[in-house]
Design an enzyme around this catalytic site. Structure first.
Site, mmCIF file in Angstrom:
data_model
loop_
_atom_site.group_PDB
_atom_site.id
_atom_site.type_symbol
_atom_site.label_atom_id
_atom_site.label_comp_id
_atom_site.label_asym_id
_atom_site.label_seq_id
_atom_site.Cartn_x
_atom_site.Cartn_y
_atom_site.Cartn_z
ATOM 1 C CG ASP A 1 114.609 105.547 35.333
ATOM 2 O OD1 ASP A 1 114.837 106.616 36.060
ATOM 3 O OD2 ASP A 1 113.442 105.495 34.462
ATOM 4 C CB CYS B 1 112.392 103.796 23.646
ATOM 5 S SG CYS B 1 111.153 105.107 23.088
ATOM 6 C CE LYS C 1 107.082 109.473 38.499
ATOM 7 N NZ LYS C 1 106.539 107.980 38.910
ATOM 8 N NE ARG D 1 100.843 107.239 42.848
ATOM 9 C CZ ARG D 1 100.866 108.107 44.388
ATOM 10 N NH1 ARG D 1 100.125 107.852 45.292
ATOM 11 N NH2 ARG D 1 102.634 108.511 44.224
ATOM 12 N NE ARG E 1 107.929 99.356 33.626
ATOM 13 C CZ ARG E 1 106.878 99.651 33.665
ATOM 14 N NH1 ARG E 1 106.221 100.051 32.516
ATOM 15 N NH2 ARG E 1 107.006 101.092 34.354
ATOM 16 C CB CYS F 1 112.639 101.659 26.571
ATOM 17 S SG CYS F 1 111.350 100.737 27.948
ATOM 18 N NE ARG G 1 108.753 101.329 44.646
ATOM 19 C CZ ARG G 1 109.777 100.871 43.242
ATOM 20 N NH1 ARG G 1 109.532 102.472 42.570
ATOM 21 N NH2 ARG G 1 110.136 100.301 43.253
ATOM 22 C CE1 TYR G 2 105.160 106.711 45.936
ATOM 23 C CE2 TYR G 2 104.703 105.403 43.636
ATOM 24 C CZ TYR G 2 106.692 106.009 44.945
ATOM 25 O OH TYR G 2 107.068 106.933 43.482
ATOM 26 C CG ASP H 1 110.930 107.051 38.581
ATOM 27 O OD1 ASP H 1 110.438 107.324 39.910
ATOM 28 O OD2 ASP H 1 110.075 106.571 38.344
ATOM 29 C CB CYS I 1 106.018 99.758 22.622
ATOM 30 S SG CYS I 1 106.366 99.845 24.016
HETATM 31 S S1 SF4 Z 1 110.089 104.263 26.521
HETATM 32 FE FE1 SF4 Z 1 109.980 101.991 26.413
HETATM 33 S S2 SF4 Z 1 107.800 101.222 27.046
HETATM 34 FE FE2 SF4 Z 1 107.580 103.561 26.103
HETATM 35 S S3 SF4 Z 1 107.027 103.285 24.245
HETATM 36 FE FE3 SF4 Z 1 109.241 103.276 24.228
HETATM 37 S S4 SF4 Z 1 109.839 101.210 24.697
HETATM 38 FE FE4 SF4 Z 1 107.946 101.444 25.161
#
Ligand code: SF4
Length: 511
Positions: free
Chosen positions: A315, A152, A359, A139, A157, A155, A135-136, A352, A148
């Site tokens: 998000d 979470c 951000k 980077r 993603r 999350c 995107r930038y 974000d 993972c």
């Molecule tokens: S936020 Fe998403 S990518 Fe990060 S540790 Fe938790 S589940 Fe995994």
């Protein structure tokens, strides 16, 4: 953890026996980490973290058995996003629905249809190859692992994480080639999933490949491992990472309960290997949406040599509506941090921007007003201060020159005035001197006059004395003459008597 045992079940939360009760002391209360906390005698570091990962809670049945969660509901929620809670992280749960629990145990509120979407940051739109988001200009985000150590529930993603078909090792080479072919790219963020769930050999392959690309300057590893499976930060892994400096680690602690002895040891190992560690916290309702919790978290992180970097406004991720706070809460937290704890411990609060806007930092109303001349600011105590804007340097130069000229004229005039004053003072001194001379002469004359008067008085006195003496002499003379007259009188008397006597005396014998 036996207090979390479901009364209807005989199953207990898988225990990290090495962790034992260590988590019960947060790092804020613990003076020193026990050096052998990471390993046990019958298990190497490398075996240990893999075992912990393998023994994770991963099924609706386990959640039902361990926590009494509704099995059917858990089965539905599992389809929304996979479940994983490793024994170490599970051991941080003190009670059902606490801050640790909420982050990893599915909740029926994930099914609420809000304004949230699968890909809130539009990462896919800027993805030239499967593993890269570019995107930038300078980077890229490089996704290297789908797994993972926990999953979470919030999350960002989750559309990809835990799905081996979407983030796969088979895309690694394409990602590395893309970076090699784009010389403008100098900064790589390695992410996933969690890159540190990969085997050491895979991690070394990625770091080595990137470091061999001449225009790659900075490598950043985005990982939640120091927080959720710190045992993974083995000596061997740290020795690999430090070969490819500069390597940074961005980690992800959300709550003070995560600041354990184990987490500190993991961060110590990274920091001792020269890896700067930053932390990104997600602001989550019911988890860390209070000033006190955030203060404890940020202060504790700093003590572990982890620099608080971002607090993210949650998000707009599908299934996470219940985690979102309003933005005022984030601003309130920043107000409660800035000025109240070390500036080093105060992260940037950012949104974000949805749709890939990047951000955007948010600040409370420290800036009251701004114009060409001044900025009006309010500090953390609510006090108002004014900061002068810089002036036009050319105008300042001219003004300075005019000032210098004006000063010279003023100084000249001042010198003339001082000179005139000196002349006046001199004349005054002369007049005063003349006056003194006149006064002196007058004094002399008065003195002489006094002397003359004195002399005259003396003469008059002498004359008076002489006259007095003369009077005395004359008096004496008068007295003498009187006495002489008396004597003469007496003499006459005597002569008369004598004559009388002679008259009565018989001739011969009269009588
Ligand atoms: S936020 Fe998403 S990518 Fe990060 S540790 Fe938790 S589940 Fe995994």
């Amino acid at each position: 953890m036996s207090h979390l045992l479901n009364q209807t079940s005989n199953q207990e939360i898988p225990q990290n026996k090495d962790h034992a009760s260590a988590h019960e002391k947060s790092i804020g209360e613990t003076k020193t980490a026990e050096p052998n906390r990471f390993s046990v005698t019958d298990e190497s570091e490398d075996v240990q973290w893999k075992r912990l990962l393998r023994e994770s809670i991963q099924t609706p049945e386990q959640l039902h058995d361990l926590f009494g969660e509704n099995l059917d509901e858990m089965k539905v929620l599992e389809k929304e996003f996979n479940i994983r809670v490793n024994p170490y992280y599970a051991s941080l749960i003190k009670e059902k629905n606490d801050a640790i629990y909420k982050q990893v145990i599915p909740d029926s509120m994930e099914l609420i249809k809000g304004c949230c979407v699968d890909d809130p940051l539009s990462e896919e739109r800027d993805s030239p190859v499967q593993s890269i988001t570019h995107r930038y200009p300078d980077r890229v985000l490089f996704l290297v692992a789908h797994e993972c150590a926990i999953y979470c529930r919030f999350c960002t993603r989750k559309r990809k994480v835990s799905d081996a078909s979407k983030i796969s090792l088979k895309y690694l080479k394409a990602g590395i080639d893309y970076i090699a072919n784009h010389p403008e790219v100098r900064d790589i963020v390695i992410s996933g999933g969690d890159p540190l769930t990969l085997a050491d050999s895979r991690i070394e392959y990625i770091l080595k490949s990137l470091r061999e690309i001449p225009h790659v300057e900075i490598i950043r590893i985005g990982t939640k491992i120091p927080c959720v499976l710190p045992q993974r930060i083995t000596k061997k892994l740290v020795n690999i990472i430090k070969k490819y400096h500069p390597v940074y680690v961005n980690t992800h602690f959300n709550h003070p309960s995560e600041l354990t002895v184990e987490a500190k040891l993991a961060c110590d190992r990274l920091a001792d290997a020269g890896v700067p560690i930053g932390n990104q916290t997600v602001l989550l309702k019911g988890v860390n949406d209070s000033v006190e919790i955030m203060r404890d978290l940020m202060k504790g992180l700093l003590k572990m040599r982890v620099r608080p970097y971002y607090i993210y406004q949650a998000d707009l991720v599908k299934g996470t509506e219940h985690f979102r706070t309003d933005v005022e809460k984030g601003l309130e937290i920043i107000r409660g941090l800035r000025g109240h704890i070390s500036g080093l411990a105060v992260p940037h609060y950012v949104i974000d921007a949805p749709g890939g806007g990047g951000k955007i930092p948010l600040l409370p109303h420290y800036l009251q007003s701004i114009d060409e001349e001044k900025v009006v600011l309010r500090n953390f105590n609510g006090e108002v201060f004014v900061y002068d804007q810089p002036l036009d340097v050319n105008l300042m130069q001219i003004a300075n020159q005019n000032n210098v000229m004006l000063k010279t004229v003023v100084d000249g005039a001042k010198t003339v005035v001082d000179g005139a004053k000196t002349v006046v003072d001199g004349a005054k001194t002369v007049v005063d001197g003349a006056k003194t001379v006149v006064d002196g002469a007058k004094t002399v004359v008065d003195g002489a006059k006094t002397v003359v008067d004195g002399a005259k008085t003396v003469v008059d006195g002498a004359k008076t004395v002489v006259d007095g003496a003369k009077t005395v002499v004359d008096g004496a003379k008068t007295v003498v003459d009187g006495a002489k007259t008396v004597v003469d009188g007496a003499k006459t008397v005597v002569d008369g008597a004598k004559t009388a006597v002679d008259g009565v005396k018989p001739n011969g014998y009269g009588g």
